[in-house]
Enzyme design. Structure first.
Site, PDB file in Angstrom:
ATOM      1  N   ARG A   1      25.530  31.585 -14.708  1.00  0.00           N
ATOM      2  CA  ARG A   1      24.847  31.501 -16.007  1.00  0.00           C
ATOM      3  C   ARG A   1      25.685  32.085 -17.132  1.00  0.00           C
ATOM      4  NH1 ARG A   1      19.012  33.184 -13.519  1.00  0.00           N
ATOM      5  NH2 ARG A   1      18.282  31.065 -13.146  1.00  0.00           N
TER       6      ARG A   1
ATOM      7  N   LYS B   1       5.719  22.053  -0.952  1.00  0.00           N
ATOM      8  CA  LYS B   1       4.344  21.581  -1.122  1.00  0.00           C
ATOM      9  C   LYS B   1       4.241  20.429  -2.105  1.00  0.00           C
ATOM     10  CE  LYS B   1       2.021  25.916  -0.170  1.00  0.00           C
ATOM     11  NZ  LYS B   1       1.175  26.953  -0.736  1.00  0.00           N
TER      12      LYS B   1
ATOM     13  N   GLY C   1      15.130  24.639  -8.509  1.00  0.00           N
ATOM     14  CA  GLY C   1      15.812  25.713  -7.802  1.00  0.00           C
ATOM     15  C   GLY C   1      16.424  25.358  -6.466  1.00  0.00           C
TER      16      GLY C   1
ATOM     17  N   GLY D   1      12.492  25.336 -13.656  1.00  0.00           N
ATOM     18  CA  GLY D   1      11.142  25.293 -14.232  1.00  0.00           C
ATOM     19  C   GLY D   1      11.125  24.517 -15.538  1.00  0.00           C
TER      20      GLY D   1
HETATM   21  P1  AMP Z   1      10.012  24.065  -3.434  1.00  0.00           P
HETATM   22  O1  AMP Z   1      10.196  25.383  -4.105  1.00  0.00           O
HETATM   23  O2  AMP Z   1       8.611  23.548  -3.450  1.00  0.00           O
HETATM   24  O3  AMP Z   1      11.034  23.054  -3.853  1.00  0.00           O
HETATM   25  O4  AMP Z   1      10.262  24.349  -1.873  1.00  0.00           O
HETATM   26  C1  AMP Z   1      11.509  24.695  -1.349  1.00  0.00           C
HETATM   27  C2  AMP Z   1      11.305  25.274   0.017  1.00  0.00           C
HETATM   28  O5  AMP Z   1      10.666  24.326   0.855  1.00  0.00           O
HETATM   29  C3  AMP Z   1      12.592  25.636   0.717  1.00  0.00           C
HETATM   30  O6  AMP Z   1      12.679  27.024   0.824  1.00  0.00           O
HETATM   31  C4  AMP Z   1      12.454  24.976   2.090  1.00  0.00           C
HETATM   32  O7  AMP Z   1      12.798  25.827   3.159  1.00  0.00           O
HETATM   33  C5  AMP Z   1      10.997  24.630   2.176  1.00  0.00           C
HETATM   34  N1  AMP Z   1      10.733  23.514   3.067  1.00  0.00           N
HETATM   35  C6  AMP Z   1      11.375  22.328   3.117  1.00  0.00           C
HETATM   36  N2  AMP Z   1      10.917  21.569   4.117  1.00  0.00           N
HETATM   37  C7  AMP Z   1       9.969  22.282   4.753  1.00  0.00           C
HETATM   38  C8  AMP Z   1       9.155  22.044   5.890  1.00  0.00           C
HETATM   39  N3  AMP Z   1       9.235  20.896   6.557  1.00  0.00           N
HETATM   40  N4  AMP Z   1       8.298  22.995   6.265  1.00  0.00           N
HETATM   41  C9  AMP Z   1       8.222  24.163   5.572  1.00  0.00           C
HETATM   42  N5  AMP Z   1       8.976  24.454   4.495  1.00  0.00           N
HETATM   43  C10 AMP Z   1       9.838  23.529   4.091  1.00  0.00           C
END
Ligand code: AMP
Length: 397
Positions: free
Chosen positions: A35, A198, A354, A377
Site C-alpha cells: 500500500r 458464503k 481480499g 470492500g
Molecule cells: P470470502 O471472504 O467470503 O471471500 O471467503 C474467503 C474464505 O472462504 C477463504 O478464507 C476460504 O478458505 C474460504 N472458503 C473457500 N471455500 C470454502 C469451502 N469450501 N468451505 C469453507 N470455506 C471455504
C-alpha cells in the site's frame, strides 16, 4: 476525472489521504508495504511539480484514542527510504503539532500526520475535525481507494472545504478506470467468477452483475448452498440453510437474463477442516456423510478453465476452495492460471476482494493479470451501488 495530472502543485501544500494501513509485526516492522508503494507515484508527482506533501492515513483499529501500537511513527523510516528523502512526523493529525508541521513545510518536503483514528471524529465524519485537517493544506488529494466506501472526515467530509482544489491520486484513478472498464465498457463475453465462504455477502453483487455478464462461475463454500438448493447431498459442507431460496432465485434470474451459470460438478472433500484431513474427489451432488467439500474437483477445473479461456473480460472475487491449506488449493490455483492464460490472449482481468487478491499473490501471478484491486470492500460496494462516498466527494460540482 480530475486527477493529480490535471493539477499543478507548484508552491502548494497538498493534503493527501493515503492508505498506509499496513501490517506490522510485534517488532513494528512492516511485513507488506504494497500500500505504501502504491502511493509513491502520487506523492512524487506533487513533489516534482514543486509542491509540499502532507500525508494522512489510518492504521489499524485504535479505540478512538492514541495507542502506541497503532502509531504511524513506526512507518516513518520506511517511507523515507521509499521516497529517498526525509519525512517529518507530526505527533497528532490536528492541533499545534500538525499546524506547526504544515506551516514549516516547504516545496519538495514530506510531512506525515499521526493516525487519524486516534480521534473518534474521523470515523464519525465530524465537520469541525475535517475543517481542522483542511486548514493544513491548499489542495486535497484522495488516493485511498481502500477507504473510499467510508464517509469519514478525511476521505469525504474534508473535500467540502476544497471546492475548486480537490483531485484523485493515481491509485484512485487507476482503480476507478479499471472497475469502470469492467462494468461499463466490457468487451464480451464477460465472465464473473464468484467464490469465497458464503453466498450471503455476495447476493447484491451477483444481482447487479447478472445485468452485465454472460457467464457466472460459482465456487468456494457458497457452491454447496446452490447444490443443496437443487436437491444435492452435501454431507457436512458449509451450507446457508436460510439462503437456499435465494440460490434458486439467482439460478432463475440468470436463466431469465440469458446468463450461463456454472456450478461445480465434482469436489474434493475432506473428513475434517484441516490440511491433514483424509481427502477424496466425489460427485458434488453426492457427498458422503461426514465429509465436507473444501475445493472444486478436476472436472470442474477443466470446465471453468474452458469458459475463462473464451472470455474477453473477467472479474474474479473469492477463492474456489480453502486455498490457505495446500491440500485444498488446487482449484483456486487452476482458476488463477486460467485467468492468466486468458489475459495473455488479450482478455481484461480484474481481481478484487481480499481473498482472491491473497490467492493470486500466493501464486506469484499478480503481475500477470490486468489489474489487482487494492480495496476489496470499496470495490464490492462500488459494484453494488455504482458510487462511493469518497469518489462522489471529489466529483460533485
Ligand atoms: P470470502 O471472504 O467470503 O471471500 O471467503 C474467503 C474464505 O472462504 C477463504 O478464507 C476460504 O478458505 C474460504 N472458503 C473457500 N471455500 C470454502 C469451502 N469450501 N468451505 C469453507 N470455506 C471455504
Amino acid at each position: 476525472m480530475k486527477t493529480v495530472d490535471n493539477y499543478n502543485f507548484k508552491g502548494k501544500k497538498a493534503l493527501v489521504r493515503v492508505d498506509f494501513n499496513v501490517p506490522l509485526n510485534a517488532l513494528f516492522t512492516i511485513t507488506d508495504d504494497t500500500r505504501m508503494r502504491a502511493a509513491l507515484p502520487t506523492i512524487n508527482k506533487i513533489l516534482e511539480d514543486g509542491g509540499g506533501v502532507i500525508l494522512m492515513s489510518h492504521l489499524g483499529r485504535p479505540k478512538d484514542a492514541p495507542e502506541e501500537k497503532y502509531s504511524l511513527r513506526h512507518i516513518v523510516a520506511h517511507l523515507s527510504g521509499l521516497l529517498g528523502r526525509p519525512v517529518t512526523f507530526a505527533a497528532d493529525c490536528i492541533g499545534a503539532a500538525a499546524k506547526e508541521g504544515a506551516r514549516n513545510l516547504k516545496s519538495g518536503e514530506v510531512l506525515l500526520l499521526e493516525n487519524l483514528r486516534f480521534h473518534k471524529q474521523e470515523t464519525a465524519g465530524t465537520e469541525s475535525f475535517a475543517q481542522e485537517l483542511a486548514s493544513l493544506g491548499d489542495v486535497y488529494v484522495n488516493d485511498a481507494f481502500g477507504t473510499a466506501h467510508r464517509a469519514h472526515a478525511s476521505t469525504t467530509i474534508v473535500a467540502n472545504f476544497f471546492p475548486n482544489d480537490r483531485v484523485f491520486g493515481y491509485v484512485m484513478a487507476n482503480e476507478l478506470a479499471s472497475i469502470n472498464k469492467v462494468l461499463n465498457s466490457a468487451e464480451k463475453p464477460m465472465t464473473a467468477i464468484m467464490g469465497g465462504a458464503k453466498v450471503s455477502g455476495k447476493i447484491l453483487i451477483i444481482d447487479k452483475l447478472l445485468d452485465k455478464i454472460d457467464n457466472l462461475i460459482i465456487g468456494g463454500g457458497m457452491a454447496y448452498t446452490f447444490v443443496k438448493a437443487q436437491g444435492g447431498k452435501v454431507g457436512s459442507s458449509l451450507v446457508e440453510e436460510d439462503k437456499l431460496d435465494i440460490a434458486i432465485k439467482i439460478l432463475n434470474d440468470a436463466k431469465a437474463k440469458g446468463v450461463n451459470i456454472y456450478i461445480p460438478v465434482d469436489t474434493v472433500v475432506g473428513d475434517a477442516f484441516s490440511n491433514d484431513a483424509n481427502k477424496q474427489t466425489v460427485d458434488i451432488k453426492n457427498i458422503p456423510d461426514g465429509w465436507m467439500g473444501l475445493d472444486i474437483g478436476p472436472l470442474t477445473e477443466k470446465a471453468y478453465a474452458e469458459v475463462i479461456s473464451h472470455s474477453k473480460t473477467i472479474l474474479w472475487n473469492g477463492p474456489m476452495g480453502v486455498f490457505e491449506m495446500n491440500s485444498f488449493e488446487h482449484g483456486t490455483k487452476a482458476v488463477a492460471e486460467a485467468i492468466v492464460a486468458a489475459t495473455q490472449k488479450g482478455a481484461y482481468s480484474l481481481i478484487g476482494g481480499g481473498d482472491s487478491v491473497a490467492a493470486i499473490n500466493k501464486y506469484g501471478l499478480g503481475n500477470d493479470v490486468s489489474y489487482v484491486s487494492t480495496g476489496g470492500g470499496a470495490l464490492l460496494e462500488y459494484i453494488e451501488s455504482g458510487s462511493l462516498p469518497g469518489v462522489d466527494a471529489i466529483e460533485k460540482i
